[in-house]
Write an enzyme that holds these catalytic residues in place. Structure first.
Site, PDB file in Angstrom:
ATOM      1  N   ASP A  15      51.747 -36.926  33.738  1.00  0.00           N
ATOM      2  CA  ASP A  15      52.589 -36.435  32.645  1.00  0.00           C
ATOM      3  C   ASP A  15      54.093 -36.370  32.948  1.00  0.00           C
ATOM      4  OD1 ASP A  15      50.016 -36.067  31.737  1.00  0.00           O
ATOM      5  OD2 ASP A  15      50.309 -34.030  31.015  1.00  0.00           O
ATOM      6  N   LYS A 101      45.873 -38.289  26.858  1.00  0.00           N
ATOM      7  CA  LYS A 101      44.954 -37.146  26.695  1.00  0.00           C
ATOM      8  C   LYS A 101      45.472 -36.190  25.637  1.00  0.00           C
ATOM      9  CE  LYS A 101      47.174 -34.706  30.461  1.00  0.00           C
ATOM     10  NZ  LYS A 101      47.958 -33.809  29.611  1.00  0.00           N
ATOM     11  N   CYS A 140      48.804 -29.270  33.991  1.00  0.00           N
ATOM     12  CA  CYS A 140      48.066 -30.540  34.042  1.00  0.00           C
ATOM     13  C   CYS A 140      47.801 -31.027  35.456  1.00  0.00           C
ATOM     14  CB  CYS A 140      48.786 -31.578  33.191  1.00  0.00           C
ATOM     15  SG  CYS A 140      48.615 -31.142  31.434  1.00  0.00           S
TER      16      CYS A 140
HETATM   17  C1  VGL Z   1      51.332 -29.649  29.955  1.00  0.00           C
HETATM   18  C2  VGL Z   1      51.789 -27.719  28.810  1.00  0.00           C
HETATM   19  C3  VGL Z   1      51.374 -28.287  27.630  1.00  0.00           C
HETATM   20  C4  VGL Z   1      51.340 -30.400  31.251  1.00  0.00           C
HETATM   21  C5  VGL Z   1      50.899 -30.236  28.796  1.00  0.00           C
HETATM   22  O1  VGL Z   1      51.406 -31.653  31.221  1.00  0.00           O
HETATM   23  O2  VGL Z   1      51.298 -29.745  32.323  1.00  0.00           O
HETATM   24  N1  VGL Z   1      51.761 -28.387  29.955  1.00  0.00           N
HETATM   25  N2  VGL Z   1      50.927 -29.549  27.635  1.00  0.00           N
END
Ligand code: VGL
Ligand code: ZN
Length: 194
Positions: A15, A101, A140
Site C-alpha cells: 500500500d 484489496k 495493512c
Molecule cells: C490502511 C487504513 C485504512 C493501510 C488502509 O493500508 O494500512 N490503513 N486503509
C-alpha cells in the site's frame, strides 16, 4: 542479522500509495521515507530474478471504512484516482504483480491476503519466504504479516521500510512487537548481503 536473497523469496510492497504519503488523504507520518529503501529491495530482487508483489487499497467511493458511512477513516484510495496510485518515485519492475484489496463497498480488508488471490499468486511463483514492507505498520503491514505467518510463510519484516499511522501513540511499536512475537524476523536493507 545478515540475510541473503534466495530462490523462493518474494517481496511484498504494501500500500505505498499517494493517499498514504504525507499530504495525502490519510497521510502516514514519514510514509515517503520508505520509498528509497523499498527501491533498494526492489533492485536487489531484480538482480536475483525474484518476484515483486504490490498490494493496494482500492476502495469504491462509498466504502464502509469512510467516516461518512460511520467508518474510522477519511475517504482514501478511491479506485482509479490519483490518491490511489502508487507513489511516483517507487521503481516497480514492469512485471510487478499488483493485488487490489477492499474493492467492495461493504467490507474492509487490511490484509493483502483477505479476499484476494495473493496466496495463489505466491504459491504459483514458488514463494516460501516473504519480505514485507510498506504502509501502514499498524494496519495493512500488520495484518498482511500475520496472515502470511498463519499461512505458513516465513516472513522477514522490512523494519526500515515501514511507517505507522499511530492513531494511538505506540501503535506502530506494538504492531512490530506482535509481528515479531508471532515469528516475523525484523531486517533492514543494510543486513542484505549482496
Ligand atoms: C490502511 C487504513 C485504512 C493501510 C488502509 O493500508 O494500512 N490503513 N486503509
Ligand atoms: Zn483503506
Amino acid at each position: 542479522m545478515d540475510f541473503k536473497l534466495q530462490p523462493g523469496d518474494a517481496l511484498i510492497v504494501v500500500d505505498v500509495q499517494n493517499d498514504f504519503l504525507p499530504g495525502g488523504a490519510l497521510g502516514v507520518p514519514g510514509g515517503d521515507e520508505v520509498i528509497p529503501l523499498l527501491n533498494g529491495y526492489i533492485a536487489a530482487f531484480g538482480a536475483h530474478g525474484l518476484p515483486v508483489f504490490a498490494t493496494r487499497d482500492w476502495h469504491p467511493n462509498d466504502h464502509c471504512s469512510f467516516q461518512d458511512r460511520g467508518g474510522p477513516w477519511p475517504p482514501h484510495c478511491i479506485a482509479h484516482t490519483q490518491g490511489a496510485a502508487f507513489a511516483t518515485l517507487l521503481q516497480f519492475p514492469c512485471n510487478v504483480s499488483v493485488v487490489s484489496k477492499a474493492t467492495k463497498g461493504d467490507a474492509d480488508a487490511y490484509s493483502g491476503f483477505q479476499g484476494t488471490e495473493l496466496d495463489q499468486l505466491l504459491k504459483a511463483r514458488g514463494a516460501k519466504r516473504l519480505l514485507i514492507g510498506g504502509l501502514a505498520t499498524d494496519y495493512c503491514v500488520l495484518n498482511t504479516v500475520l496472515d502470511a505467518l498463519a499461512g505458513g510463510y516465513e516472513v522477514l519484516l522490512l523494519k526500515d521500510a515501514i511507517r505507522a499511522v499511530n492513531v494511538h501513540p505506540g501503535d506502530g511499536d506494538k504492531a512490530v512487537q506482535e509481528m515479531v512475537a508471532r515469528g516475523a524476523m525484523p531486517v533492514t536493507l543494510k543486513d542484505l548481503a549482496q
